[in-house]
Design a protein around this motif. Sequence first.
Motif, PDB file in Angstrom:
ATOM      1  N   GLU B  67       0.834  -1.208   0.000  1.00  0.00           N
ATOM      2  CA  GLU B  67       0.000   0.000   0.000  1.00  0.00           C
ATOM      3  C   GLU B  67       0.866   1.255   0.000  1.00  0.00           C
ATOM      4  O   GLU B  67       0.644   2.194  -0.776  1.00  0.00           O
ATOM      5  CB  GLU B  67      -0.903   0.010   1.241  1.00  0.00           C
ATOM      6  CG  GLU B  67      -1.936  -1.093   1.246  1.00  0.00           C
ATOM      7  CD  GLU B  67      -2.425  -1.417   2.648  1.00  0.00           C
ATOM      8  OE1 GLU B  67      -3.409  -2.157   2.766  1.00  0.00           O
ATOM      9  OE2 GLU B  67      -1.820  -0.911   3.632  1.00  0.00           O
ATOM     10  N   GLY B  71       1.094   3.872  -3.104  1.00  0.00           N
ATOM     11  CA  GLY B  71       0.678   5.262  -2.872  1.00  0.00           C
ATOM     12  C   GLY B  71       1.820   6.230  -3.128  1.00  0.00           C
ATOM     13  O   GLY B  71       1.642   7.273  -3.766  1.00  0.00           O
ATOM     14  N   SER B  75       2.117   9.037  -6.040  1.00  0.00           N
ATOM     15  CA  SER B  75       2.265  10.445  -5.681  1.00  0.00           C
ATOM     16  C   SER B  75       3.521  11.044  -6.320  1.00  0.00           C
ATOM     17  O   SER B  75       3.551  12.220  -6.659  1.00  0.00           O
ATOM     18  CB  SER B  75       2.304  10.620  -4.166  1.00  0.00           C
ATOM     19  OG  SER B  75       3.521  10.144  -3.643  1.00  0.00           O
ATOM     20  N   ILE B 127      -4.474   3.101  -0.363  1.00  0.00           N
ATOM     21  CA  ILE B 127      -3.508   3.688  -1.313  1.00  0.00           C
ATOM     22  C   ILE B 127      -3.819   5.174  -1.520  1.00  0.00           C
ATOM     23  O   ILE B 127      -2.923   6.011  -1.573  1.00  0.00           O
ATOM     24  CB  ILE B 127      -3.515   2.908  -2.647  1.00  0.00           C
ATOM     25  CG1 ILE B 127      -2.904   1.518  -2.423  1.00  0.00           C
ATOM     26  CG2 ILE B 127      -2.724   3.649  -3.724  1.00  0.00           C
ATOM     27  CD1 ILE B 127      -2.985   0.602  -3.623  1.00  0.00           C
ATOM     28  N   LEU B 128      -5.100   5.489  -1.604  1.00  0.00           N
ATOM     29  CA  LEU B 128      -5.491   6.884  -1.790  1.00  0.00           C
ATOM     30  C   LEU B 128      -5.074   7.741  -0.588  1.00  0.00           C
ATOM     31  O   LEU B 128      -4.601   8.877  -0.757  1.00  0.00           O
ATOM     32  CB  LEU B 128      -7.008   6.981  -2.023  1.00  0.00           C
ATOM     33  CG  LEU B 128      -7.529   8.379  -2.379  1.00  0.00           C
ATOM     34  CD1 LEU B 128      -6.880   8.897  -3.650  1.00  0.00           C
ATOM     35  CD2 LEU B 128      -9.049   8.386  -2.512  1.00  0.00           C
ATOM     36  N   VAL B 130      -2.533   7.178   1.419  1.00  0.00           N
ATOM     37  CA  VAL B 130      -1.076   7.340   1.296  1.00  0.00           C
ATOM     38  C   VAL B 130      -0.764   8.414   0.257  1.00  0.00           C
ATOM     39  O   VAL B 130       0.071   9.302   0.469  1.00  0.00           O
ATOM     40  CB  VAL B 130      -0.401   6.005   0.896  1.00  0.00           C
ATOM     41  CG1 VAL B 130       1.091   6.207   0.639  1.00  0.00           C
ATOM     42  CG2 VAL B 130      -0.609   4.958   1.968  1.00  0.00           C
ATOM     43  N   PHE B 131      -1.453   8.329  -0.869  1.00  0.00           N
ATOM     44  CA  PHE B 131      -1.254   9.280  -1.970  1.00  0.00           C
ATOM     45  C   PHE B 131      -1.455  10.715  -1.488  1.00  0.00           C
ATOM     46  O   PHE B 131      -0.635  11.591  -1.729  1.00  0.00           O
ATOM     47  CB  PHE B 131      -2.254   8.918  -3.083  1.00  0.00           C
ATOM     48  CG  PHE B 131      -2.222   9.829  -4.267  1.00  0.00           C
ATOM     49  CD1 PHE B 131      -1.203   9.724  -5.208  1.00  0.00           C
ATOM     50  CD2 PHE B 131      -3.220  10.782  -4.444  1.00  0.00           C
ATOM     51  CE1 PHE B 131      -1.176  10.559  -6.314  1.00  0.00           C
ATOM     52  CE2 PHE B 131      -3.206  11.611  -5.555  1.00  0.00           C
ATOM     53  CZ  PHE B 131      -2.178  11.506  -6.490  1.00  0.00           C
ATOM     54  N   ALA B 191       4.649   7.853   3.921  1.00  0.00           N
ATOM     55  CA  ALA B 191       3.928   6.798   3.193  1.00  0.00           C
ATOM     56  C   ALA B 191       3.525   5.663   4.137  1.00  0.00           C
ATOM     57  O   ALA B 191       2.374   5.205   4.115  1.00  0.00           O
ATOM     58  CB  ALA B 191       4.790   6.269   2.043  1.00  0.00           C
TER      59      ALA B 191
END
Lengths: 263, 268
Positions: B67, B71, B75, B127-128, B130-131, B191
């Motif tokens: 993940e 992410g 990014s 993931i979003l 983290v992004f 992250a």
Amino acid sequence: MTEPIPEVIFRDVTKRFAPSSPPVLEGISLDVARGEFVSIIGPSGCGKSTLLKLVAGLSPCTRGQITVNGMAPNKARKLVSFVFQDATLLPWRTVEKNVALALELEHRPKAEIAATVARLLDLVNLSKVGKSYPRQLSGGMKMRVSIARALTTKPRLLLMDEPFAALDEITRDRMNEELLRLREEQDWTVLFVTHSVAEAVFLSSRVIILAPHPGRVAHSIDIDLPFPRTAEVRESDAFDDLVNHTSRLLREAHKPTSEAHRV
Amino acid sequence: MTSRTQRRLILIVGSIGVFALLLLTWQAIIHFGKVPPYMLPAPLQVAKTIVARFPDLWGSTLITLQEAAAGLALSIVAGILIALIFASATPIRQLFFPYTILLQTVPIMGVTPIIIMWIGAGLPAVILVVFIFCLPSIIANTTQGLISVDENFMHLFQMHNASRLQILRTLRFPNALPYMFVGIRISSGLAVIGAITGELFAGSTQVGIGGLGYSIIYAMAQLQTDYLFALVIASIVLGFSFFFLVMFFEWLALHKWHESAAASRTDA
């Protein structure tokens, strides 16, 4: 027989950075003949560097006109190379790749670039450090790389903005001699900005003194010392006389005039 | 030379000594203070748990790693693209740059439930998160690097009639590299934190299987304090690994020419 057109012509050139601000340069008229080495000398803030930027077409004239080989400055860039006060080397490129930059930007063939780079590095005695990065070089070496890069495009006109100002005196003297040696092999016209009188006299066929506020031509002094000039020229009486004469005129140009008091 | 090696050796031995002393103190507090293990497990107990439950721990770490890596990678790509747009169009930068700062000040803990409400719990949601965690510092630093090019360099390129693309590729982008790595380095730490934060809310679709964040919630509910400690240690190790991996790439890209990367080499 018709006279050849001057390499650089200034016609009543005035420059202001904003419409309402006082002029940095005012009413500059000057002809520079092909093959001349003209130094421009004056106190900081007299518009010396601005003058070079106008010739390079990096900044437009507010009034008047400049032509380079009969063309507008921004059309004549292919004939011109600029050497800046700091060596302006890309730190992420090796010495070789820095010298190659100008030719790369002009999309020259790889073989031609490699040959030219090798020849010029040899000319400025830096063949051994071709693979080094700029941060590994001394100030004088960096400047030699910068000059080599400027010469890759075979310029007719070299604009040099205090290129040796940051160097110590011994290195500067040696660079002056080296510059004249290079000039014997490639016949460029040079506009050279400096605030060292000795440097200007040693290098030039003519020295232009700019007076400040606003920048204008105060004196034009022909330097009739014979070329080729070597280190011995600096020890001659004729050289001393010209340096003293130039220094005196420079001091006079600095004196606050009645005009300056009025402002 | 020898004295330098000696000093280094003393430093290494000293560091190990300090670490051992901390562990000993911890063990001693448990032993003499009669602290119940569900409050504070002994270091030896934690070590035993790590060994015994290694497959679970490893599985959770891998999930969180995926993940965080996904992410962060997204990014980096998006951050560089946005920075390129910001750097080439001043009006767009002026209009939109404030939002990247806004994004940085958004309390991510508060936004995570909204994200999960919108796209549902699971891998994409984490993931979003983290992004969103990683994006602002990459945009801000890369943009800064792309636009802070010395004026003389610009003049040099203009003198040789360089195109916008040439200026971007040959001048602006390499100039931005050190800045970009600062951004990525900051984001690399964030992250892992972002992934664990996301998991605290998003959890897992299956009982007992999930990333480090999910397992932390699970272990807490079960009062498995020793495993909780093991999970925190795994999180720290993962965060460190990310950071050092980025440091390594940074060194790889910059050590030959950049002052800071070169300086750290001579200092060592």
